[in-house]
Design a protein around this motif. Structure first.
Motif, PDB file in Angstrom:
ATOM      1  N   ASP A 242       8.363   7.199  -7.808  1.00  2.93           N
ATOM      2  CA  ASP A 242       7.688   5.975  -7.389  1.00  2.93           C
ATOM      3  C   ASP A 242       6.176   6.108  -7.571  1.00  2.93           C
ATOM      4  O   ASP A 242       5.613   7.215  -7.557  1.00  2.93           O
ATOM      5  CB  ASP A 242       8.005   5.667  -5.918  1.00  2.93           C
ATOM      6  CG  ASP A 242       9.499   5.382  -5.715  1.00  2.93           C
ATOM      7  OD1 ASP A 242      10.120   4.864  -6.653  1.00  2.93           O
ATOM      8  OD2 ASP A 242      10.009   5.693  -4.629  1.00  2.93           O
ATOM      9  N   THR A 243       5.519   4.966  -7.716  1.00  8.62           N
ATOM     10  CA  THR A 243       4.089   4.981  -8.007  1.00  8.62           C
ATOM     11  C   THR A 243       3.255   4.291  -6.937  1.00  8.62           C
ATOM     12  O   THR A 243       2.054   4.124  -7.106  1.00  8.62           O
ATOM     13  CB  THR A 243       3.825   4.290  -9.358  1.00  8.62           C
ATOM     14  OG1 THR A 243       4.346   2.951  -9.312  1.00  8.62           O
ATOM     15  CG2 THR A 243       4.489   5.054 -10.490  1.00  8.62           C
ATOM     16  N   GLY A 244       3.854   3.873  -5.847  1.00  5.52           N
ATOM     17  CA  GLY A 244       3.116   3.198  -4.784  1.00  5.52           C
ATOM     18  C   GLY A 244       2.313   4.178  -3.960  1.00  5.52           C
ATOM     19  O   GLY A 244       2.323   5.390  -4.198  1.00  5.52           O
TER      20      GLY A 244
ATOM     21  N   GLY B 173      10.431   2.821  -1.526  1.00  3.99           N
ATOM     22  CA  GLY B 173      10.626   1.769  -2.514  1.00  3.99           C
ATOM     23  C   GLY B 173       9.535   1.794  -3.561  1.00  3.99           C
ATOM     24  O   GLY B 173       8.625   2.634  -3.517  1.00  3.99           O
ATOM     25  N   PRO B 174       9.583   0.863  -4.531  1.00  4.18           N
ATOM     26  CA  PRO B 174       8.587   0.844  -5.606  1.00  4.18           C
ATOM     27  C   PRO B 174       7.160   0.663  -5.099  1.00  4.18           C
ATOM     28  O   PRO B 174       6.207   1.081  -5.768  1.00  4.18           O
ATOM     29  CB  PRO B 174       9.021  -0.356  -6.460  1.00  4.18           C
ATOM     30  CG  PRO B 174      10.454  -0.572  -6.128  1.00  4.18           C
ATOM     31  CD  PRO B 174      10.612  -0.163  -4.699  1.00  4.18           C
ATOM     32  N   ASP B 175       7.014   0.048  -3.918  1.00  3.73           N
ATOM     33  CA  ASP B 175       5.674  -0.193  -3.389  1.00  3.73           C
ATOM     34  C   ASP B 175       5.234   0.868  -2.380  1.00  3.73           C
ATOM     35  O   ASP B 175       4.169   0.761  -1.777  1.00  3.73           O
ATOM     36  CB  ASP B 175       5.611  -1.571  -2.726  1.00  3.73           C
ATOM     37  CG  ASP B 175       6.568  -1.694  -1.545  1.00  3.73           C
ATOM     38  OD1 ASP B 175       7.510  -0.871  -1.450  1.00  3.73           O
ATOM     39  OD2 ASP B 175       6.382  -2.610  -0.715  1.00  3.73           O
ATOM     40  N   LEU B 176       6.063   1.914  -2.185  1.00  5.74           N
ATOM     41  CA  LEU B 176       5.722   2.945  -1.220  1.00  5.74           C
ATOM     42  C   LEU B 176       6.406   4.254  -1.606  1.00  5.74           C
ATOM     43  O   LEU B 176       7.633   4.332  -1.654  1.00  5.74           O
ATOM     44  CB  LEU B 176       6.172   2.534   0.187  1.00  5.74           C
ATOM     45  CG  LEU B 176       5.631   3.389   1.342  1.00  5.74           C
ATOM     46  CD1 LEU B 176       4.117   3.256   1.446  1.00  5.74           C
ATOM     47  CD2 LEU B 176       6.284   3.001   2.648  1.00  5.74           C
ATOM     48  N   THR B 177       5.616   5.260  -1.894  1.00  6.64           N
ATOM     49  CA  THR B 177       6.138   6.570  -2.245  1.00  6.64           C
ATOM     50  C   THR B 177       6.247   7.411  -0.984  1.00  6.64           C
ATOM     51  O   THR B 177       5.228   7.736  -0.361  1.00  6.64           O
ATOM     52  CB  THR B 177       5.207   7.276  -3.248  1.00  6.64           C
ATOM     53  OG1 THR B 177       5.117   6.485  -4.434  1.00  6.64           O
ATOM     54  CG2 THR B 177       5.731   8.660  -3.598  1.00  6.64           C
ATOM     55  N   THR B 178       7.463   7.734  -0.586  1.00  3.80           N
ATOM     56  CA  THR B 178       7.655   8.557   0.602  1.00  3.80           C
ATOM     57  C   THR B 178       8.097   9.957   0.189  1.00  3.80           C
ATOM     58  O   THR B 178       8.836  10.124  -0.786  1.00  3.80           O
ATOM     59  CB  THR B 178       8.712   7.946   1.540  1.00  3.80           C
ATOM     60  OG1 THR B 178       9.980   7.889   0.870  1.00  3.80           O
ATOM     61  CG2 THR B 178       8.310   6.536   1.972  1.00  3.80           C
ATOM     62  N   ILE B 179       7.647  10.949   0.927  1.00  2.00           N
ATOM     63  CA  ILE B 179       7.870  12.342   0.560  1.00  2.00           C
ATOM     64  C   ILE B 179       8.859  12.971   1.535  1.00  2.00           C
ATOM     65  O   ILE B 179       8.590  13.057   2.738  1.00  2.00           O
ATOM     66  CB  ILE B 179       6.546  13.142   0.587  1.00  2.00           C
ATOM     67  CG1 ILE B 179       5.482  12.431  -0.258  1.00  2.00           C
ATOM     68  CG2 ILE B 179       6.786  14.566   0.105  1.00  2.00           C
ATOM     69  CD1 ILE B 179       5.886  12.194  -1.695  1.00  2.00           C
TER      70      ILE B 179
END
Length: 301
Positions: free
Chosen positions: A23-25, A45-51
């Motif tokens: 993801d790139t968010g 999601g696409p608007d949020l990169t979670t680790i």
């Protein structure tokens, strides 16, 4: 870097820098117990990169450089309330926020609701908070009272509702004390045992609501990821007929535990726990003291 074969490192490969998330968010870290990972999954999601990262109680000193690397990149920190210097490490919410150069922090509650499992409890023994009884880690207050030589009655409909109200009040108190996202309203009228699989393992509907509220607080879209599977699904507690009656639930009662998909007899759990209590009387004492208000409800039936 040589080939990494350690399962823990591979499982948290993004956290340890083995690869980059797709993801790139903006980057968000979700910190807490087992509930944190379920929250992360639904936030992603696409608007949020979670680790994906280890639970806070599993973090070690060697993990701190990796954590700080992600804090430096993070736009958002979503954390359960964690005290300063937790386990001797700088993992408190205030400490993590201070090490995040740019971004916002949102606090989410540790979710516990006893209304659907009114006799169950968690006990953290003073001598070793990691000690748990065999087979299932949950204590039954009726068994604790029996082991203490002061047996109490099984809960009535009125007691079940009183335990639920007491549990919601405590969750509300913690939400207000830590200024967290609110979820206590979700338990006002329980509609199914799917709401909570155990007293501290929420079902998907709770996590979906929580993730939606976090996204709203962060100013993101209402989109909540579909995990495609039940979350925190490893353990399901027995379902008492009196609870079905108290809330008019559509679910059938169930007199056994389900652990990793297998039925575990409640009577076997009872025998194992009573033997364990006999060998650990200090845990019985700690449990009875910690949960005295709920035991008092049972005694007044």
């Amino acid at each position: 870097m040589g080939r990494v074969t350690d399962p823990r490192t591979l499982h948290y490969s993004h956290f340890y820098g083995l690869d980059e998330p797709e993801d790139t968010g903006p980057v968000a870290l979700v910190v807490g117990n087992c509930q944190a990972e379920s929250t992360r999954i639904l936030l992603s999601g696409p608007d949020l990169t979670t680790i994906r990262m280890p639970a806070v109680h599993e973090l070690t000193a060697s993990d701190l450089p990796h954590l700080d690397r992600w804090l430096a990149r993070a736009s958002f920190l979503i954390s359960q309330p964690v005290r300063d210097d937790y386990h001797g490490l700088p993992l408190g919410v205030r400490q993590l926020t201070a090490r995040m150069p740019h971004g916002r922090t949102v606090t989410v509650p540790v979710i516990r609701f006893a209304g659907l499992y009114p006799t169950h409890a968690i006990v953290r023994p003073p001598r070793d908070a990691s000690l748990v009884p065999p087979l299932v880690e949950y204590h039954d207050l009726l068994l604790l009272a029996e082991a203490a030589g002061a047996p109490v009655a099984h809960p009535s409909v009125e007691v079940v509702r009183a335990v639920a109200a007491q549990s919601i009040a405590e969750l509300t108190r913690r939400e207000e004390a830590h200024d967290t996202i609110t979820v206590s309203d979700l338990f006002a009228n329980p509609s199914s045992f799917d709401l909570m699989r155990t007293i501290n393992h929420p079902g998907n509907a709770v996590f979906e609501a929580l993730a939606g509220r976090v996204r709203a607080r962060l100013g993101l879209s209402e989109r909540v990821a579909d995990p495609g599977r039940p979350l925190l699904n490893r353990v399901h507690a027995p379902r008492l007929p009196v609870v079905v009656e108290a809330f008019g639930l559509p679910d059938a009662p169930r007199d056994h535990w389900v652990v990793d998909g297998a039925d575990v007899s409640a009577e076997i759990v009872r025998r194992e726990h009573l033997e364990w209590y006999a060998a650990n009387p200090d845990i019985v004492e700690a449990g009875v003291a910690r949960h005295a208000p709920t035991l008092a409800l049972f005694a007044r039936r």
